[in-house]
Design a protein around this motif. Sequence first.
Motif, short mmCIF file in Angstrom:
data_model
loop_
_atom_site.label_atom_id
_atom_site.label_comp_id
_atom_site.label_asym_id
_atom_site.label_seq_id
_atom_site.Cartn_x
_atom_site.Cartn_y
_atom_site.Cartn_z
N UNK A 30 -24.62 11.16 3.69
CA UNK A 30 -24.14 12.13 2.69
C UNK A 30 -22.80 11.70 2.12
N UNK A 31 -21.92 11.20 2.98
CA UNK A 31 -20.63 10.67 2.51
C UNK A 31 -20.87 9.53 1.53
N UNK A 32 -21.78 8.61 1.87
CA UNK A 32 -22.07 7.48 1.00
C UNK A 32 -22.61 7.95 -0.35
N UNK A 33 -23.45 8.99 -0.33
CA UNK A 33 -24.00 9.52 -1.59
C UNK A 33 -22.91 10.09 -2.47
N UNK A 34 -21.98 10.84 -1.89
CA UNK A 34 -20.89 11.44 -2.68
C UNK A 34 -19.90 10.38 -3.15
N UNK A 35 -19.71 9.34 -2.34
CA UNK A 35 -18.74 8.30 -2.67
C UNK A 35 -19.33 7.17 -3.49
N UNK A 36 -20.67 7.23 -3.73
CA UNK A 36 -21.39 6.17 -4.45
C UNK A 36 -21.22 4.82 -3.75
N UNK A 37 -21.35 4.83 -2.45
CA UNK A 37 -21.22 3.62 -1.65
C UNK A 37 -22.53 3.34 -0.91
N UNK A 213 -10.38 14.66 -4.98
CA UNK A 213 -9.75 14.99 -3.70
C UNK A 213 -8.46 14.19 -3.54
N UNK A 214 -7.40 14.87 -3.18
CA UNK A 214 -6.08 14.24 -3.08
C UNK A 214 -5.93 13.46 -1.77
N UNK A 215 -5.14 12.41 -1.83
CA UNK A 215 -4.83 11.61 -0.65
C UNK A 215 -3.31 11.62 -0.46
N UNK A 216 -2.86 12.14 0.66
CA UNK A 216 -1.43 12.26 0.92
C UNK A 216 -0.85 10.93 1.39
N UNK A 250 -12.32 10.54 0.84
CA UNK A 250 -12.38 11.69 -0.08
C UNK A 250 -13.69 12.45 0.10
N UNK A 251 -14.79 11.72 0.26
CA UNK A 251 -16.09 12.38 0.42
C UNK A 251 -16.15 13.14 1.74
N UNK A 252 -15.62 12.56 2.80
CA UNK A 252 -15.64 13.26 4.09
C UNK A 252 -14.81 14.54 4.04
N UNK A 263 -5.51 12.71 8.01
CA UNK A 263 -5.66 11.55 8.89
C UNK A 263 -6.92 11.59 9.74
N UNK A 264 -7.41 12.78 10.08
CA UNK A 264 -8.62 12.87 10.89
C UNK A 264 -9.84 12.26 10.18
N UNK A 265 -9.79 12.19 8.85
CA UNK A 265 -10.89 11.59 8.11
C UNK A 265 -10.97 10.08 8.33
N UNK A 266 -9.88 9.49 8.79
CA UNK A 266 -9.85 8.05 9.03
C UNK A 266 -10.85 7.63 10.10
#
Length: 385
Positions: A30-37, A213-216, A250-252, A263-266
């Motif tokens: 699902x992450x790959x689908x949203x991120x087009x990866x 989605x923002x990245x700090x 961003x997708x996650x 950072x937890x998305x890392x």
Amino acid sequence: MENNLAKIDEIKDALNARFQEREAEIEAILVAALARQHILMIGPAGTAKSALVMELSKMIQGTQYFQWLLTRFSTPEELFGPLSLRDLEQGVYKRNTKNKMPEAHVAFLDEIFKANSAILNSLLTLLNERVFYNDGAPVQVPLMSVIGASNEFPEDGEGLEALFDRFLLRFEVDYIADEANFIAMMKDSGQHQQMPVMTLEELIDLQHMTDQVAIQDDVYTALLKIRNELKDEGIRPSDRRFKQSLSLLQARALINKRQTVLPEDLILLEHSLWETTDQKEAVCVIVRRHAQDALVKTLDSLKKEAKDIFGRVRKDPSAEYGMEATQKLKKLEAELDGLKVRHEGRNEEIDTVLLKVKSMQQELAVNSMYDGETGQDTSGIYYRM
């Protein structure tokens, strides 16, 4: 938009109910689908790789889905379509791509590393640039995500390093381990429920939301530290891989209903930054070390400090400590205000703690036996947690 996010949750829950022990892979797809990866799944036959992707494709109405099993004898016609005989009569070397990979939104390529040199260059261009050259003319394709599958890793010297690198996410899939989950699979658990659906347009809307989605800065800093620590271990993912990984983060975040990457998305990058299996353990250790949310840890520390201050007020209800506690809480309030400046987009989390600290200050102001103007005791102190 919230309705679209709810549909992603429904799809994820339905797939998890149907496919045992595939939670990480389902979220990653699902992450790959949203991120087009693109995502690669490596494991033995019979681990539901193709079944999982096919089920997901049915849930997204309006998508063109292409699936193919590659062999060493596969030809370009199988993936990209046959030559148009009518055009060939005119000396035009053009393929009829109808119902083939150049017209697909989602593709599943089984035994991906069986790809031979005859199709490899076109496949690489499709994966990386989303372009198919038909009679020498570049044609932009609608391809969003390719899910590759293989029973084994490519061997060195086969010339497949570039193809392997095109898959930003990589998962090793094994047979079901837990006995209860194995029994659930045997009983066809979740197979008879009605599956949720979403449209291609709704998926595209979510992809646009992902881009916003923002990245700090603390996430960028963590990525730099990960890069340096991997370099010390002799592991050097390309700059392109790091850059593309931002879309995964961003997708996650969006799937977890956040407008900001934490950072937890890392943690997802433990499936992205290794090149060989002997690098996986080192990558996991380094990524997990940095996949911790510094702001959450700071807020937890400040909440604990505030509770400790009130705990001491209960034990020492003196005017002197009442004034000291008030000053300490004001200092905590100032720290929280500073966090709001440094962590834009996360005010809601900070305000939750800030409200508690201000409430404690009001409690002291109302119930303290210390009068700030006269310096005299006025009443017995008490507070409520």
